[in-house]
Structures are given as structure tokens and as C-alpha cells.
Design a protein around this motif. Structure first.
Motif, PDB file in Angstrom:
ATOM      1  N   VAL A  74       0.762  -1.039  -0.056  1.00 32.74           N
ATOM      2  CA  VAL A  74       0.015  -0.092  -0.049  1.00 32.74           C
ATOM      3  C   VAL A  74       1.032   1.165  -0.058  1.00 32.74           C
ATOM      4  CG1 VAL A  74      -1.829   1.090   1.277  1.00 32.74           C
ATOM      5  CG2 VAL A  74      -1.684  -1.271   1.102  1.00 32.74           C
ATOM      6  N   TRP A 132      -5.663   4.317  -6.666  1.00 36.75           N
ATOM      7  CA  TRP A 132      -6.455   3.390  -5.674  1.00 36.75           C
ATOM      8  C   TRP A 132      -6.770   2.072  -6.195  1.00 36.75           C
ATOM      9  CZ3 TRP A 132     -10.285   7.680  -4.012  1.00 36.75           C
ATOM     10  CH2 TRP A 132      -9.515   8.650  -3.188  1.00 36.75           C
ATOM     11  N   SER A 135      -3.898   0.016  -5.042  1.00 39.75           N
ATOM     12  CA  SER A 135      -3.307  -0.009  -3.617  1.00 39.75           C
ATOM     13  C   SER A 135      -4.621  -0.359  -2.809  1.00 39.75           C
ATOM     14  CB  SER A 135      -3.086   1.451  -2.940  1.00 39.75           C
ATOM     15  OG  SER A 135      -4.239   2.330  -3.376  1.00 39.75           O
ATOM     16  N   THR A 136      -5.586  -0.185  -3.017  1.00 36.97           N
ATOM     17  CA  THR A 136      -6.637  -0.635  -2.036  1.00 36.97           C
ATOM     18  C   THR A 136      -6.891  -2.293  -2.169  1.00 36.97           C
ATOM     19  OG1 THR A 136      -8.280  -0.057  -3.880  1.00 36.97           O
ATOM     20  CG2 THR A 136      -7.971   1.514  -1.744  1.00 36.97           C
ATOM     21  N   ILE A 139      -4.875  -3.676   0.627  1.00 32.22           N
ATOM     22  CA  ILE A 139      -5.750  -3.364   1.975  1.00 32.22           C
ATOM     23  C   ILE A 139      -6.594  -4.479   2.193  1.00 32.22           C
ATOM     24  CG2 ILE A 139      -7.427  -1.690   3.220  1.00 32.22           C
ATOM     25  CD1 ILE A 139      -6.182   0.560   2.024  1.00 32.22           C
ATOM     26  N   ILE A 164     -14.727   0.068  -7.893  1.00 24.51           N
ATOM     27  CA  ILE A 164     -15.129   1.274  -7.264  1.00 24.51           C
ATOM     28  C   ILE A 164     -14.336   2.489  -7.836  1.00 24.51           C
ATOM     29  CG2 ILE A 164     -14.928   2.484  -5.168  1.00 24.51           C
ATOM     30  CD1 ILE A 164     -15.546   0.046  -3.538  1.00 24.51           C
ATOM     31  N   MET A 165     -12.879   2.155  -8.000  1.00 25.00           N
ATOM     32  CA  MET A 165     -11.945   3.067  -8.259  1.00 25.00           C
ATOM     33  C   MET A 165     -11.883   3.538  -9.613  1.00 25.00           C
ATOM     34  SD  MET A 165     -11.329   3.358  -5.381  1.00 25.00           S
ATOM     35  CE  MET A 165     -11.326   2.160  -3.713  1.00 25.00           C
ATOM     36  N   TYR A 185     -20.848   8.084 -10.353  1.00 23.61           N
ATOM     37  CA  TYR A 185     -20.296   8.083  -8.901  1.00 23.61           C
ATOM     38  C   TYR A 185     -21.665   7.119  -8.200  1.00 23.61           C
ATOM     39  CZ  TYR A 185     -20.592  10.010  -3.987  1.00 23.61           C
ATOM     40  OH  TYR A 185     -20.439  10.074  -2.634  1.00 23.61           O
ATOM     41  N   SER A 188     -20.186   3.505  -8.576  1.00 24.25           N
ATOM     42  CA  SER A 188     -19.008   3.279  -7.817  1.00 24.25           C
ATOM     43  C   SER A 188     -19.717   2.940  -6.317  1.00 24.25           C
ATOM     44  CB  SER A 188     -18.056   4.498  -7.908  1.00 24.25           C
ATOM     45  OG  SER A 188     -17.079   4.199  -7.153  1.00 24.25           O
ATOM     46  N   CYS A 189     -20.706   3.784  -6.023  1.00 26.24           N
ATOM     47  CA  CYS A 189     -21.349   3.410  -4.517  1.00 26.24           C
ATOM     48  C   CYS A 189     -21.850   1.792  -4.486  1.00 26.24           C
ATOM     49  CB  CYS A 189     -22.096   4.441  -4.239  1.00 26.24           C
ATOM     50  SG  CYS A 189     -21.567   6.217  -3.785  1.00 26.24           S
ATOM     51  N   TRP A 227     -13.293   4.597   4.524  1.00 25.87           N
ATOM     52  CA  TRP A 227     -13.880   4.515   3.181  1.00 25.87           C
ATOM     53  C   TRP A 227     -14.979   5.237   2.770  1.00 25.87           C
ATOM     54  CZ3 TRP A 227     -12.236  -0.297  -0.165  1.00 25.87           C
ATOM     55  CH2 TRP A 227     -10.916  -0.470   0.037  1.00 25.87           C
ATOM     56  N   TYR A 230     -13.973   8.836   2.385  1.00 24.61           N
ATOM     57  CA  TYR A 230     -13.773   9.179   1.085  1.00 24.61           C
ATOM     58  C   TYR A 230     -14.912   9.566   0.237  1.00 24.61           C
ATOM     59  CZ  TYR A 230      -8.744   7.485   1.761  1.00 24.61           C
ATOM     60  OH  TYR A 230      -7.360   7.083   1.970  1.00 24.61           O
ATOM     61  N   THR A 231     -16.032   8.607   0.123  1.00 24.77           N
ATOM     62  CA  THR A 231     -17.192   8.681  -0.621  1.00 24.77           C
ATOM     63  C   THR A 231     -17.884   9.949  -0.412  1.00 24.77           C
ATOM     64  OG1 THR A 231     -17.180   6.265  -0.390  1.00 24.77           O
ATOM     65  CG2 THR A 231     -19.120   7.463  -1.308  1.00 24.77           C
ATOM     66  N   TRP A 234     -15.545  13.126  -1.712  1.00 20.88           N
ATOM     67  CA  TRP A 234     -15.696  13.546  -3.160  1.00 20.88           C
ATOM     68  C   TRP A 234     -16.930  14.174  -3.650  1.00 20.88           C
ATOM     69  CZ3 TRP A 234     -18.552  13.119  -7.728  1.00 20.88           C
ATOM     70  CH2 TRP A 234     -17.627  13.326  -8.862  1.00 20.88           C
ATOM     71  N   ASP A 258      -5.940   9.422   3.680  1.00 17.28           N
ATOM     72  CA  ASP A 258      -4.834   8.440   3.484  1.00 17.28           C
ATOM     73  C   ASP A 258      -3.796   8.091   4.478  1.00 17.28           C
ATOM     74  OD1 ASP A 258      -5.690   8.105   1.115  1.00 17.28           O
ATOM     75  OD2 ASP A 258      -3.876   8.934   0.167  1.00 17.28           O
TER      76      ASP A 258
HETATM   77  C1  RET Z   1     -14.862   7.612  -4.994  1.00 13.80           C
HETATM   78  C2  RET Z   1     -15.815   8.226  -5.774  1.00 13.80           C
HETATM   79  C3  RET Z   1     -17.088   7.675  -6.171  1.00 13.80           C
HETATM   80  C4  RET Z   1     -17.633   7.008  -5.309  1.00 13.80           C
HETATM   81  C5  RET Z   1     -16.878   6.332  -4.386  1.00 13.80           C
HETATM   82  C6  RET Z   1     -15.441   6.518  -4.078  1.00 13.80           C
HETATM   83  C7  RET Z   1     -14.912   5.793  -3.132  1.00 13.80           C
HETATM   84  C8  RET Z   1     -13.561   5.750  -2.760  1.00 13.80           C
HETATM   85  C9  RET Z   1     -12.828   4.985  -1.994  1.00 13.80           C
HETATM   86  C10 RET Z   1     -11.591   5.240  -1.745  1.00 13.80           C
HETATM   87  C11 RET Z   1     -10.556   4.648  -0.881  1.00 13.80           C
HETATM   88  C12 RET Z   1      -9.229   5.063  -0.994  1.00 13.80           C
HETATM   89  C13 RET Z   1      -8.280   4.322  -0.159  1.00 13.80           C
HETATM   90  C14 RET Z   1      -6.959   4.650  -0.400  1.00 13.80           C
HETATM   91  C15 RET Z   1      -5.811   4.249   0.096  1.00 13.80           C
HETATM   92  O1  RET Z   1      -4.850   3.990  -0.599  1.00 13.80           O
HETATM   93  C16 RET Z   1     -13.990   6.780  -5.880  1.00 13.80           C
HETATM   94  C17 RET Z   1     -14.265   8.542  -4.052  1.00 13.80           C
HETATM   95  C18 RET Z   1     -17.515   5.000  -3.399  1.00 13.80           C
HETATM   96  C19 RET Z   1     -13.463   3.900  -0.919  1.00 13.80           C
HETATM   97  C20 RET Z   1      -8.491   3.503   0.999  1.00 13.80           C
END
Ligand code: RET
Length: 297
Positions: A74, A132, A135-136, A139, A164-165, A185, A188-189, A227, A230-231, A234, A258
Motif C-alpha cells: 500500500v 487506488w 493500492s486498495t 488493503i 469502485i476506483m 458515482y 461506484s457506490c 472508506w 472518501y465517498t 468526493w 490516506d
Molecule cells: C470515490 C468516488 C466515487 C464513489 C466512491 C468513491 C470511493 C473511494 C474509496 C477510496 C478509498 C481509498 C483508499 C485509498 C488508500 O490507498 C472513488 C471517491 C464510492 C472508498 C483507502
């Protein structure tokens, strides 16, 4: 009658296509928020890689090594990811479609040969979503191995995670239609919901059977909460509803997530694994695709 707004619009404004990679590199370097959100993470990722390698230097059990290597991967991907952003390779100015809060927005270049020029669009650090995807999965692999999951569940989590990514990347890069951005989006969700199902419903049961429930429970909640963060981020950031319209601030949000989702996560996982190698390699069905326990010969 002279229309002052269109008159103002004639003041030289650069098209994103006219920018060079050097313009982007210099902009990131000289925008304080944007620059620090990227460069600090390159340093932290490099430091953690060395630290984890040192911590795990005496681990001899192969299954424990696999968990540790997965967590270290990661950090390794993270160096690549942030270097891509810093070099200007994986970032772009995007002109948002009609209906987006930043439709018609301009950004002033912060450094480089064209410092001070206005560029139409807002900046997207789309390389994050791309990397991502690499990397993810590590995880989730580490989480699945700790839980003593079979291959099927690990595979399911990883495949939907990559989904997702990649669809998140599509959401970020779509400029044809505001609605299509949010459609991506939503897709992805939906993929995220599958990953959450494995994390919240499937793996806790496996972890109980494997005797790893305590550590698993800790790191899976850390993962689920972040996680989800992050969603939401965005949706709030400059690429979403632009409640936070500054690209540097949006980027710092992800960088802060991160720090916990990657490095604190990896530290907890690696530290626990080093001290519990006997538990980690105990399960006979770990990694199997069926439920059957091989008969003794
Ligand atoms: C986005 C936008 C579209 C909807 C969703 C997303 C989720 C992203 C996530 C990212 C996790 C990233 C990590 C990075 C570490 O290296 C792409 C933001 C659901 C869950 C853990």
C-alpha cells in the motif's frame, strides 16, 4: 450595448489543452495547499515503507510475511501515486459541464512560465482514483488474510474494489454531462456496498472462527468508516457538489484520510501480525476455495 460579462470573457484565458505538463508540475509545486498535500505524503509513504521493513525483518512465517508484504505494498503504490500527481502526469484541468457548481470556473496558475494566467476549469487529481485501483486491493487482501477468508470472498472484495476506483475515475473525468458524472458515482457506490457486505457481514464470522476477531474488528471498522469518508468527501469536493470548491483543500482531505486508511492501518496490521504469527498460520482452510478440511493421511 456592450455586454460586460462577455467582454470580460475575452480577457486572455487559457484553454486546458494549451497547458504543458510543466505548467501543471509548477502549479502543484507552488500552490501551498495542493503542493503540501502531495509532497508530504510522498515522504510519509517512503518513511513507512522503511519502518515496516525494519519492523518485520525477523518474521519467518510465510503467511505472516504475505500479510506484511500486502500492507507494505500500500505504501509502495502510494509513492507512485503521489509522484504521478506531483509530476503533473496524472492531473488535469477540467471544464465542468452545465449544471455543475464549478461550471465556467477559472483557476490562476501559481508558478512556472505562465504564472498568473487564468485557466478555464478546475483541477482534478484523477491519478488518485487510478492508483487506488492498485493500492486498495492490498488493503483488502491483508484484511481477508487476517480474517482467514477463503479465496472466493477475497476475490469478490478485490474485484468490486477495483470497480469502485475505475468507475470513480470515470466520474471524475466525465465532462460531457453533469448527470453522467453522478451516474458513475452511483455505480461506484453500488460496488462499495458489495465490499462493505464482505467486510461487515462475511469476514467477521470467518475472523471469529480463526481467532482473529479482535484485531480484525478494529481494522475493518477503521476501513469502513474511512472508506465511507472518501465517498462523502468526493461528493463535497471540487469534483462533486463543490461545497468545498478549492482543489487544494479537497486534496488535503484525501491526503488526511490516506494517513489513517493506509499508514495507521498498515501499522496496526503489521504490528499485530509480527506478534501473532502462530495464530496467522494456524487455519487449515485459510486460502481454500471450499469449506472441506482435508482428511488426514
Ligand atoms: C470515490 C468516488 C466515487 C464513489 C466512491 C468513491 C470511493 C473511494 C474509496 C477510496 C478509498 C481509498 C483508499 C485509498 C488508500 O490507498 C472513488 C471517491 C464510492 C472508498 C483507502
Amino acid at each position: 450595448m456592450v455586454d460586460l460579462t462577455s467582454f470580460g470573457g475575452m480577457v486572455s484565458q487559457l484553454n486546458p489543452e494549451a497547458l504543458t505538463q510543466e505548467d501543471l508540475f509548477e502549479h502543484v509545486l507552488n500552490d501551498a495547499l495542493l503542493g503540501t498535500s502531495i509532497w508530504i505524503n510522498i515522504g510519509v509513504a517512503g518513511f513507512t515503507l522503511l519502518l515496516f521493513g525494519f519492523m518485520a525483518r525477523n518474521v519467518g512465517d510465510p503467511r505472516s510475511q504475505l500479510i506484511i508484504i500486502s500492507a507494505m505494498a500500500v505504501s509502495a503504490v502510494s509513492i507512485v501515486s503521489y509522484s504521478g500527481l506531483a509530476s503533473g502526469l496524472t492531473i488535469s484541468f477540467l471544464e465542468m459541464p452545465d449544471g455543475h457548481a464549478l461550471e465556467g470556473a477559472t483557476t490562476t496558475l501559481e508558478g512556472g512560465p505562465r504564472e498568473g494566467s487564468d485557466v478555464s476549469g478546475t483541477i482534478s487529481l484523477w491519478g488518485r482514483y487510478l492508483t487506488w485501483a492498485f493500492s486498495t486491493p492490498f488493503i483488502l487482501l491483508a484484511l481477508g488474510l487476517i480474517a482467514g477468508s477463503n479465496i472466493t470472498k477475497i476475490f469478490t472484495a478485490v474485484v468490486f474494489d477495483v470497480g469502485i476506483m475505475i468507475t470513480g475515475l470515470a466520474a471524475a473525468l466525465t465532462t460531457s454531462s453533469h448527470l453522467m458524472r453522478w451516474f458513475w458515482y452511483a455505480v461506484s457506490c453500488t460496488f462499495l456496498a458489495v465490499v462493505f457486505y464482505v467486510l461487515i457481514v462475511e469476514w467477521p464470522e470467518d475472523a471469529k472462527a480463526a481467532g482473529t476477531y479482535n484485531i480484525f474488528n478494529q481494522v475493518r471498522w477503521l476501513t469502513v468508516v474511512l472508506w465511507f469518508g472518501y465517498t462523502v468527501w468526493w461528493a463535497l469536493g471540487n469534483e462533486g457538489a463543490a461545497v468545498v470548491d478549492d482543489a487544494g483543500l479537497t486534496s488535503w482531505g484525501y491526503s488526511a484520510f490516506d494517513l489513517v486508511a493506509k499508514y495507521a492501518f498498515s501499522f496496526l496490521v503489521i504490528n499485530w501480525t509480527i506478534n501473532n504469527q502462530d495464530i496467522v498460520s494456524k487455519g487449515e482452510t485459510f486460502g481454500a476455495t471450499g469449506d472441506a478440511i482435508p482428511a488426514d493421511d
